[in-house]
Enzyme design. Sequence first.
Site, PDB file in Angstrom:
ATOM      1  N   ASP A   1     -63.314  58.760 108.489  1.00  0.00           N
ATOM      2  CA  ASP A   1     -63.007  57.496 107.985  1.00  0.00           C
ATOM      3  C   ASP A   1     -64.026  56.588 107.636  1.00  0.00           C
ATOM      4  O   ASP A   1     -64.243  55.643 108.111  1.00  0.00           O
ATOM      5  CB  ASP A   1     -61.986  56.905 109.187  1.00  0.00           C
ATOM      6  CG  ASP A   1     -61.524  55.515 108.504  1.00  0.00           C
ATOM      7  OD1 ASP A   1     -61.291  55.437 107.282  1.00  0.00           O
ATOM      8  OD2 ASP A   1     -61.184  54.759 109.340  1.00  0.00           O
TER       9      ASP A   1
ATOM     10  N   VAL B   1     -53.356  61.755 101.531  1.00  0.00           N
ATOM     11  CA  VAL B   1     -53.387  63.364 101.222  1.00  0.00           C
ATOM     12  C   VAL B   1     -52.103  63.657 101.879  1.00  0.00           C
ATOM     13  O   VAL B   1     -51.709  63.302 102.958  1.00  0.00           O
ATOM     14  CB  VAL B   1     -54.586  63.827 101.573  1.00  0.00           C
ATOM     15  CG1 VAL B   1     -54.413  65.583 101.598  1.00  0.00           C
ATOM     16  CG2 VAL B   1     -55.968  63.451 100.984  1.00  0.00           C
TER      17      VAL B   1
ATOM     18  N   CYS C   1     -45.309  65.689  94.333  1.00  0.00           N
ATOM     19  CA  CYS C   1     -44.371  64.438  94.267  1.00  0.00           C
ATOM     20  C   CYS C   1     -43.285  64.640  93.325  1.00  0.00           C
ATOM     21  O   CYS C   1     -42.372  63.772  93.494  1.00  0.00           O
ATOM     22  CB  CYS C   1     -45.576  63.393  93.994  1.00  0.00           C
ATOM     23  SG  CYS C   1     -46.597  62.939  95.424  1.00  0.00           S
TER      24      CYS C   1
ATOM     25  N   CYS D   1     -40.392  62.042  92.550  1.00  0.00           N
ATOM     26  CA  CYS D   1     -40.219  60.969  93.483  1.00  0.00           C
ATOM     27  C   CYS D   1     -41.183  59.873  93.449  1.00  0.00           C
ATOM     28  O   CYS D   1     -42.059  59.784  92.837  1.00  0.00           O
ATOM     29  CB  CYS D   1     -40.689  61.667  94.882  1.00  0.00           C
ATOM     30  SG  CYS D   1     -40.515  60.629  96.265  1.00  0.00           S
TER      31      CYS D   1
ATOM     32  N   CYS E   1     -52.080  45.103 100.009  1.00  0.00           N
ATOM     33  CA  CYS E   1     -51.672  46.167 101.055  1.00  0.00           C
ATOM     34  C   CYS E   1     -51.615  45.600 102.531  1.00  0.00           C
ATOM     35  O   CYS E   1     -52.709  45.062 102.910  1.00  0.00           O
ATOM     36  CB  CYS E   1     -52.580  47.639 100.942  1.00  0.00           C
ATOM     37  SG  CYS E   1     -52.161  48.623 102.142  1.00  0.00           S
TER      38      CYS E   1
ATOM     39  N   SER F   1     -51.795  46.959 105.185  1.00  0.00           N
ATOM     40  CA  SER F   1     -52.842  47.804 106.043  1.00  0.00           C
ATOM     41  C   SER F   1     -54.170  46.866 106.045  1.00  0.00           C
ATOM     42  O   SER F   1     -54.781  46.670 107.149  1.00  0.00           O
ATOM     43  CB  SER F   1     -52.841  49.027 105.677  1.00  0.00           C
ATOM     44  OG  SER F   1     -52.104  50.013 106.475  1.00  0.00           O
TER      45      SER F   1
ATOM     46  N   CYS G   1     -49.515  49.422 108.362  1.00  0.00           N
ATOM     47  CA  CYS G   1     -48.396  49.568 107.810  1.00  0.00           C
ATOM     48  C   CYS G   1     -48.139  51.019 107.513  1.00  0.00           C
ATOM     49  O   CYS G   1     -49.142  51.801 107.008  1.00  0.00           O
ATOM     50  CB  CYS G   1     -48.086  48.692 106.582  1.00  0.00           C
ATOM     51  SG  CYS G   1     -46.743  49.016 105.672  1.00  0.00           S
TER      52      CYS G   1
END
Length: 364
Positions: free
Chosen positions: A132, A156, A186, A189, A212, A214, A239
């Site tokens: 990170d 991911v 995906c 979707c 966002c 987060s 979030c």
Amino acid sequence: MRSWARELGFSQIGVAGVDLADAEAGLLAWLEQGFHGQMDYMQRHGLMRARPAELVPGTVSVLTARMDYLPPDTSAQWQAQEWARQIDAQQAVVSVYARGRDYHKVLRNRLQKLAMQIQEEIGPLGHRVFTDSAPVLEAELAKRSGLGWRGKHTLVLSRDAGSMFFLGEIFLDIALPETAATSAHCGQCSACIQACPTQAIVAPGQVDARLCISYLTIEYAGVIDTALRPLIGNHLYGCDDCQLACPWNKFAKPAKLVDFQARASWQKNDLLEFLGWSEAQFLRYTEGSPIRRIGFERWQRNLAVVCGNALRQETLVYAHREVICRQLHAWLADAQTSAVVREHIEWALQQAPEPVCQAGVEEE
Ligand code: SF4
Ligand code: SF4
């Protein structure tokens, strides 16, 4: 190496090359649109993020790793349980990944051990571990090395484990055979795009961090736009909504490490408990937790937003309204409370039915 990694708690490893040139255009476009918000470090590192060999000279391969983080005792119905928290006005919800020990240290230590094991086997090894970490395009490296594909929410995703895992990397000065990328699944979707409370997923694979939750509750240090505050609901820290909505997360796996067991406070996510913490208590209870990184001021600011949204809920019992109003007024009366926090508290009090908050003032 795979069995060493498994013994250390990793679920999967892969190997990526260092040529990420075709990711540079997307990175620049994202930055140019300002989608990184206040995360200036993203801009500062510029294209070096897409050039591992410039960041750590001598790097010729990147070993990528993922580690599942759902708390070990997570039930199969965890997604439904997390959605239920969000309509409970008595909760202030912390993102699932942050309920245990700070993953930065856990992953770094274990990546370092893995590098040492490789070194014991093959001799001196130039390496550097990351998790990170701002200068590394880690989701891109994970994708290229087959750990998963980038979902429309940009995280991911693995067919075996959804998206509830941490990523880490070891930059190596030895050439290892690259592992193949997987295909994307995906399809048609768009559940994550629809679930996002602030419509931060502006296009498939593009998140405007400025919208966002987060980013707003963790990275962002200023006054939150009043138009966004009601959309934040009871998200106190981070979030998970785009991940909760994702059908692949029914395959998400519990962590193998006890480090990611949720601490008692983060199992309950009790708004009144958090509201009662002094700064000293915040620092004590968040020791070793990633939540500590936001500091007490952002914690108070986020709590004020959650309180405002709770005060608007008809389901919030009267006694809880009183406690919330009393505490918000106590913070206003405290000279240590910053101007940013005060602004959010005043907004929060305006969300309440008036008599309750007047009662809070009188009791002081
Ligand atoms: S983390 Fe929340 S706010 Fe951010 S993109 Fe996902 S659903 Fe939207
Ligand atoms: S919710 Fe759907 S579109 Fe979004 S990441 Fe998951 S599978 Fe992809």
